[in-house]
Design a protein around this motif. Structure first.
Motif, short mmCIF file in Angstrom:
data_model
loop_
_atom_site.label_atom_id
_atom_site.label_comp_id
_atom_site.label_asym_id
_atom_site.label_seq_id
_atom_site.Cartn_x
_atom_site.Cartn_y
_atom_site.Cartn_z
N ILE A 171 -8.09 67.78 62.33
CA ILE A 171 -8.36 66.94 63.49
C ILE A 171 -6.87 65.99 63.28
N PRO A 172 -6.54 65.04 62.47
CA PRO A 172 -5.49 64.28 62.30
C PRO A 172 -4.13 65.20 62.30
N LEU A 173 -4.25 66.44 61.69
CA LEU A 173 -2.98 67.23 62.05
C LEU A 173 -2.81 67.60 63.29
N GLN A 174 -3.80 68.03 64.23
CA GLN A 174 -3.58 68.30 65.64
C GLN A 174 -2.94 67.14 66.14
N ALA A 175 -3.77 66.10 65.97
CA ALA A 175 -3.19 64.60 66.76
C ALA A 175 -2.00 64.36 66.23
N ALA A 176 -1.46 64.58 65.10
CA ALA A 176 -0.02 64.20 64.79
C ALA A 176 0.89 65.29 65.29
N LEU A 177 0.71 66.68 65.73
CA LEU A 177 1.18 67.32 66.30
C LEU A 177 1.64 67.16 67.76
N MET A 178 0.37 66.42 68.30
CA MET A 178 0.46 66.08 69.72
C MET A 178 1.41 64.74 69.74
N ALA A 179 1.28 63.79 68.86
CA ALA A 179 2.12 62.62 68.91
C ALA A 179 3.73 62.99 68.83
N ARG A 180 3.95 63.99 67.91
CA ARG A 180 5.11 64.26 67.67
C ARG A 180 5.81 64.83 68.95
N SER A 181 5.06 65.42 69.97
CA SER A 181 5.37 66.15 70.87
C SER A 181 5.56 64.85 72.12
N GLY A 182 5.03 63.84 71.97
CA GLY A 182 5.11 62.82 72.97
C GLY A 182 3.77 62.56 73.67
N ALA A 183 2.71 63.48 73.24
CA ALA A 183 1.29 63.00 73.94
C ALA A 183 0.42 62.30 73.40
N THR A 184 0.90 60.92 73.35
CA THR A 184 0.45 59.89 72.38
C THR A 184 -1.22 59.67 72.81
N ALA A 185 -1.23 59.72 74.40
CA ALA A 185 -2.80 59.38 74.52
C ALA A 185 -3.76 60.24 74.16
#
Length: 338
Positions: A302-316
């Motif tokens: 779960i935090p790995l997926q979230a980090a991948l999203m944030a890295r792409s700019g999808a912060t929300a």
């Protein structure tokens, strides 16, 4: 209900929506109704794999895990196999509703799930098959959201690498193992954390999205400036047209710059979720500690997926996904995640 919760491994379900959301984030596209269909498809195919796994291992579980739902008689093998087939059909149907690109990914994903459970699980190809399933699941979200999966390949590779390490470690859950698998998982976590802390290259999707947005905003202005250049003569002290461009507003900066702090926080959370359990399992590779390490590795998805999203700019979306981690951890105290 307790038996089905164990069979379906309910706490692990919270690790599934992030796959499709990370795929959408890799395209810098907001999640839409097709993304929701992809999440539904992923959940169905994931549960098909969970049920089919116990159905295929029912003889082995009778000796090593007699408390599991099938060997204990709380769920019949026929019912379990029927449910696995129904989940698979539902997953493919939802993918078809999301569009042909999504179904193109979901079909090999379903084949991979069944191949792993029925043929590949106890072979050297097992961890790679499970890794491929997770990677395809992320690509499913990208294909459903934007009709293309190639921009999400890098994120899928990182998620698949983590899954491969966790699956390799899980192969010694029921017997005394060696420290190698836990050490390999620990090294993998370190490498992935380092990669997550590195910003996306300037040519990444977030950068192109930002640049395209700026180009559209200034297109008409640039055309008018070009027309003026051809019709008006500059004075000697006049600045050359096009030499000065209006500065980009803060909201239009490339996403990987604005979300870098959140990415670092989530990457650190990913490492912290697994490092201690992996280290304990490497020092003492007994079944209880190995099972605890595998559970930590699954929840760390779960935090790995979230980090991948944030890295792409999808912060929300990253923050919403990260909020699923404590829920999964709480449920795992009641129902085993492995």
């Amino acid at each position: 209900m307790r038996a089905w919760a164990e069979l379906l491994r309910v706490p692990a379900l919270f690790t599934v929506p992030g796959d499709a959301l990370a795929g959408a984030g890799a395209l810098c596209a907001p999640p839409g109704h097709r993304t929701l269909l992809a999440i539904g498809s992923s959940l169905c195919l994931y549960e098909a794999g969970m049920v089919l796994n116990d159905w295929a291992d029912r003889a082995e579980d009778a000796a090593e895990r007699p408390h599991r739902p099938l060997p204990s008689g709380r769920v019949s093998p026929t019912t379990a196999f029927t449910v696995a087939c129904a989940f698979t059909a539902a997953g493919l149907a939802l993918a078809a509703r999301a569009g042909r690109p999504a179904l193109t990914i979901a079909a090999p994903l379903a084949v991979t799930v069944w191949s792993y459970d029925l043929a590949l699980k106890h072979t050297p190809a097992g961890p790679f098959a499970m890794a491929a399933a997770r990677g395809l699941d992320l690509l499913l979200g990208a294909a459903a959201t934007g009709g293309r999966a190639r921009p999400a390949l890098a994120s899928a590779a990182l998620l698949a690498t983590h899954t491969c390490a966790v699956t390799n470690l899980s192969r010694q859950e029921t017997h005394e193992g060696t420290p190698t698998a836990a050490l390999a998982a620990l090294a993998t976590t370190g490498a992935l954390t380092w990669l997550l802390h590195r910003p996306l290259p300037p040519g990444g999707p977030a950068h192109h999205l930002s640049q395209n947005h700026l180009s559209r905003n200034h297109l008409s202005r640039n055309r008018r400036s070009s027309n003026c250049q051809s019709s008006n003569r500059r004075s000697p002290g006049e600045e050359a047209p096009g030499r000065h461009q209006p500065p980009a507003r803060a909201g239009h900066r490339p996403a990987h710059h604005s979300s870098a702090p959140l990415t670092s926080v989530l990457a650190t959370a990913y490492a912290a979720a697994t490092a201690r359990s992996y280290l304990h399992a490497s020092l003492n590779p007994s079944p209880p500690l190995t099972q605890r390490a595998v559970g930590a590795g699954i929840r760390a998805t779960i935090p790995l997926q979230a980090a991948l999203m944030a890295r792409s700019g999808a912060t929300a979306t990253a923050l919403i996904t990260a909020a699923l981690a404590p829920v999964a951890r709480r449920l795992a105290r009641r129902v085993s995640i492995t």
